[in-house]
Write an enzyme that holds these catalytic residues in place. Structure first.
Site, PDB file in Angstrom:
ATOM      1  N   ASN A   9      26.097 -61.156 -83.553  1.00 45.09           N
ATOM      2  CA  ASN A   9      26.962 -61.791 -82.556  1.00 45.09           C
ATOM      3  C   ASN A   9      28.292 -61.038 -82.563  1.00 45.09           C
ATOM      4  O   ASN A   9      29.071 -61.174 -83.498  1.00 45.09           O
ATOM      5  CB  ASN A   9      27.150 -63.271 -82.920  1.00 45.09           C
ATOM      6  N   LYS A  11      30.766 -61.435 -80.651  1.00 42.89           N
ATOM      7  CA  LYS A  11      31.890 -62.286 -80.212  1.00 42.89           C
ATOM      8  C   LYS A  11      32.731 -61.528 -79.159  1.00 42.89           C
ATOM      9  O   LYS A  11      32.167 -60.769 -78.374  1.00 42.89           O
ATOM     10  CB  LYS A  11      32.712 -62.759 -81.411  1.00 42.89           C
ATOM     11  N   HIS A  96      27.292 -72.144 -79.959  1.00 44.93           N
ATOM     12  CA  HIS A  96      27.979 -71.496 -81.074  1.00 44.93           C
ATOM     13  C   HIS A  96      29.211 -72.311 -81.455  1.00 44.93           C
ATOM     14  O   HIS A  96      29.854 -72.906 -80.594  1.00 44.93           O
ATOM     15  CB  HIS A  96      28.383 -70.061 -80.706  1.00 44.93           C
ATOM     16  N   GLU A  98      32.168 -71.601 -82.044  1.00 43.38           N
ATOM     17  CA  GLU A  98      33.413 -71.303 -81.317  1.00 43.38           C
ATOM     18  C   GLU A  98      33.379 -71.896 -79.910  1.00 43.38           C
ATOM     19  O   GLU A  98      34.424 -72.246 -79.364  1.00 43.38           O
ATOM     20  CB  GLU A  98      33.660 -69.790 -81.316  1.00 43.38           C
ATOM     21  N   GLU A 168      24.884 -72.624 -88.844  1.00 40.93           N
ATOM     22  CA  GLU A 168      26.113 -71.914 -89.183  1.00 40.93           C
ATOM     23  C   GLU A 168      27.174 -72.932 -89.593  1.00 40.93           C
ATOM     24  O   GLU A 168      27.836 -73.520 -88.722  1.00 40.93           O
ATOM     25  CB  GLU A 168      26.626 -71.123 -87.971  1.00 40.93           C
ATOM     26  N   GLY A 174      33.518 -66.524 -90.570  1.00 42.21           N
ATOM     27  CA  GLY A 174      34.713 -65.688 -90.566  1.00 42.21           C
ATOM     28  C   GLY A 174      35.661 -65.951 -91.728  1.00 42.21           C
ATOM     29  O   GLY A 174      36.804 -65.507 -91.723  1.00 42.21           O
ATOM     30  N   SER A 214      29.622 -65.545 -92.545  1.00 42.85           N
ATOM     31  CA  SER A 214      30.080 -64.548 -93.518  1.00 42.85           C
ATOM     32  C   SER A 214      28.946 -63.788 -94.212  1.00 42.85           C
ATOM     33  O   SER A 214      29.053 -63.442 -95.386  1.00 42.85           O
ATOM     34  CB  SER A 214      30.992 -65.193 -94.570  1.00 42.85           C
TER      35      SER A 214
HETATM   36  P1  13P Z   1      30.871 -64.128 -89.446  1.00 42.37           P
HETATM   37  O1  13P Z   1      29.643 -63.415 -89.930  1.00 42.37           O
HETATM   38  O2  13P Z   1      31.961 -63.226 -88.997  1.00 42.37           O
HETATM   39  O3  13P Z   1      31.308 -65.195 -90.414  1.00 42.37           O
HETATM   40  O4  13P Z   1      30.424 -64.928 -88.108  1.00 42.37           O
HETATM   41  C1  13P Z   1      29.293 -65.710 -88.137  1.00 42.37           C
HETATM   42  C2  13P Z   1      28.955 -66.158 -86.763  1.00 42.37           C
HETATM   43  O5  13P Z   1      29.668 -66.954 -86.181  1.00 42.37           O
HETATM   44  C3  13P Z   1      27.786 -65.574 -86.114  1.00 42.37           C
HETATM   45  O6  13P Z   1      27.465 -66.244 -84.947  1.00 42.37           O
END
Ligand code: 13P
Length: 250
Positions: A9, A11, A96, A98, A168, A174, A214
């Protein structure tokens, strides 16, 4: 055995020029690795056409990070499943963390987005996960199963057979904090029990459940070694071809 899925992803990173380079490096590296995994990239919308071009002829697949719940019309700024499908995409992220916690999308909208994905022949990767305060209050199982139930209940069994789930935990995204393999595995087991209740044993045995939060090349082998963890949804470490390719098992 369920085939492992490794998804990246991106982002809101990589414009169409940067994305084309990264996708080509990943497609070439993946082909050279002769891995039997399924690899799916989720670039931003404007980067998607360049990525589709870069992965053409390879086994790498791509999808969008979001979808609107209607197929066309007066919805300024939105992108429909029909448009995503027309690019040759196979997958789409729905729910997701976010989108839920930064943009403010709720269960009712996400349920409609999930249905829009299926209606347009896309495989939704439906994301769920608890906040830190939920985990600290021992509510994690309750919150996550409620998220799955509120969007997946009522789907036809055939529709659900095209859904991929991704756990997740929000506190792991993150932050550099990965859930332990044990925590992730326990949650995946709980989700699978709910799927069995809603759609039956065959659906529970079939549904891929990915872990995200992460994930790094160092933590991937242990997570992927767990029978309940069918793959990984990688954020930060998917933005460099080396770290992403290092996560993909042979
Ligand atoms: P990170 O791997 O940067 O923690 O992000 C995970 C994520 O949100 C994947 O969709």
């Amino acid at each position: 055995m369920r085939r492992k899925i490794i998804a990246g992803n991106w982002k809101m990173n990589k414009d169409h020029r940067e994305g084309a380079i990264l996708a080509k490096e990943i497609a070439d590296g993946f082909a050279a690795s002769r891995s039997s995994c399924e690899v799916v990239l989720f670039p931003p919308f404007t980067t998607l056409p360049a990525v589709m071009e870069a992965i053409r002829g390879s086994a790498v697949r791509a999808g969008a990070q979001d979808i609107y719940c209607e197929d066309e019309g007066a919805f300024t700024g939105e992108i429909s499943g029909r448009m995503i499908r027309a690019l040759g995409c196979t997958h789409v992220l729905v729910g997701h963390s976010e989108r839920r916690h930064v943009i403010g999308e709720g269960g009712e909208l996400l349920a409609r987005k999930l249905r829009a994905s299926l209606r347009n022949g896309l495989k939704p990767v439906f994301c769920v996960g608890e906040l830190l305060e939920d985990r600290e209050a021992a509510r994690a199982f309750e919150v996550v199963t409620a998220q799955v139930r509120e969007c997946c209940e009522g789907l036809e069994a055939e529709e659900f057979s095209r859904v991929v789930l991704a756990y997740e935990p929000v506190w792991a995204i993150g932050t550099g904090k990965t859930a332990t393999t044990r925590d992730a595995s326990d949650m995946h087991g709980i989700i699978r029990m709910l799927v069995k209740e809603l759609f039956g044993t065959a659906a529970a045995e079939r549904v891929p459940i990915l872990y995200g939060g992460s994930v790094k090349p160092e933590s991937a082998p242990d997570l992927l070694g767990d029978a309940e963890i069918d793959g990984l949804l990688v954020g930060g470490a998917s933005l460099k071809s080396k770290s992403f390719l290092d996560i993909i098992p042979r």
